[in-house]
Design a protein around this motif. Structure first.
Motif, PDB file in Angstrom:
ATOM      1  N   ARG A   1      37.932  43.372  32.750  1.00 33.11           N
ATOM      2  CA  ARG A   1      37.120  42.894  33.873  1.00 33.11           C
ATOM      3  C   ARG A   1      35.724  43.511  33.879  1.00 33.11           C
TER       4      ARG A   1
ATOM      5  N   ILE B   1      33.565  43.427  31.611  1.00 37.95           N
ATOM      6  CA  ILE B   1      32.634  42.534  30.929  1.00 37.95           C
ATOM      7  C   ILE B   1      32.981  41.100  31.295  1.00 37.95           C
ATOM      8  N   HIS B   2      32.014  40.207  31.050  1.00 33.97           N
ATOM      9  CA  HIS B   2      32.256  38.789  31.328  1.00 33.97           C
ATOM     10  C   HIS B   2      33.243  38.242  30.303  1.00 33.97           C
ATOM     11  N   SER B   3      34.306  37.644  30.775  1.00 34.73           N
ATOM     12  CA  SER B   3      35.334  37.129  29.884  1.00 34.73           C
ATOM     13  C   SER B   3      35.928  35.852  30.457  1.00 34.73           C
ATOM     14  N   VAL B   4      36.468  35.032  29.550  1.00 38.67           N
ATOM     15  CA  VAL B   4      37.122  33.773  29.929  1.00 38.67           C
ATOM     16  C   VAL B   4      38.504  33.760  29.287  1.00 38.67           C
TER      17      VAL B   4
ATOM     18  N   ILE C   1      34.886  36.649  24.939  1.00 43.26           N
ATOM     19  CA  ILE C   1      33.929  37.633  25.426  1.00 43.26           C
ATOM     20  C   ILE C   1      32.621  37.479  24.656  1.00 43.26           C
ATOM     21  N   LYS C   2      31.600  38.182  25.107  1.00 40.55           N
ATOM     22  CA  LYS C   2      30.319  38.220  24.407  1.00 40.55           C
ATOM     23  C   LYS C   2      29.948  39.664  24.149  1.00 40.55           C
TER      24      LYS C   2
END
Length: 226
Positions: free
Chosen positions: A171, A173-176, A193-194
């Protein structure tokens, strides 16, 4: 009667008058093919240097060179006679390109090769050369732009006791979420993730969590992974 005579006269001139085939000189033919070849090789070079897909295909890249030359030949042929142009349109209407195009950019290169071939075949050499230089420069510039983080697939295998800690760290970092598989042997979590460059700090943090079996990061490109 006058209208009918004129119509028949046009048909006879188009079909029977072979002088129309002599309107294309050998000099124009050589220049058109040379320009088409040079532009095709330029497209080949740009595609090779700017390709960012999964698997580069040399044979596929070669088709852009041949496509440019063949298109120029077609335009030279149909420009000499109206009947030939109609016949060529009918013949080409049954041709279907059945190779699956996986990358939308490949379609751009196809249209580029066809457009350059049309310009070279029509003896509009400044358009063929100048337009190709502009398109190539734009593709080169866009392909070299730095993105705010590259997409990756993060795959984590862990035990049930480590689930809360794994989710807490992800959580940050930006994640899908892509998939989550629960097995008797453990849980497999896949998220997009990036990351900037080869920053592996998240992998090290996750692998240090008690209950995590392994952590894998895979380069991700749309629907394809490499």
């Amino acid at each position: 009667m006058n209208t009918e005579f004129n119509f028949n006269d046009i048909i006879k001139k188009s079909v029977l008058n072979l002088e129309a085939f002599r309107s294309l000189s050998y000099v124009d033919l050589l220049w058109g093919l040379l320009i088409a070849l040079l532009v095709g090789l330029f497209i080949y070079w740009v595609y090779r240097k700017c390709y960012r897909g999964v698997v580069y295909s040399h044979n596929y890249n070669m088709t852009f060179v041949l496509m440019t030359i063949i298109t120029a030949l077609i335009i030279m042929t149909i420009s000499t006679n109206i009947v030939l142009s109609l016949g060529m349109v009918g013949a080409l209407s049954i041709v279907r390109f059945r190779t699956a195009v996986k990358d939308p950019m490949d379609i751009v290169y196809m249209f580029w090769a066809i457009s350059a071939g049309i310009a070279a075949g029509a003896k509009i050499y400044p358009v063929a050369v100048g337009g190709s230089l502009v398109v190539g420069a734009v593709i080169w510039w866009l392909s070299r732009r730095k993105e705010n983080g590259l997409p990756y697939l993060l795959i984590v295998h862990y035990d049930e006791k480590a689930e809360d800690e794994v989710k807490r760290r992800i959580r940050k970092i930006h994640s899908v979420l892509k998939s989550k598989t629960i097995k008797k042997s453990g849980i497999e979590l896949t998220v997009e993730i990036k990351m900037q460059g080869d920053n592996l700090s998240l992998m090290n943090e996750l692998s240090a969590v008690d209950g995590v079996q392994d952590v894998v990061v895979v380069s991700y490109n749309g629907d394809y992974a490499q």
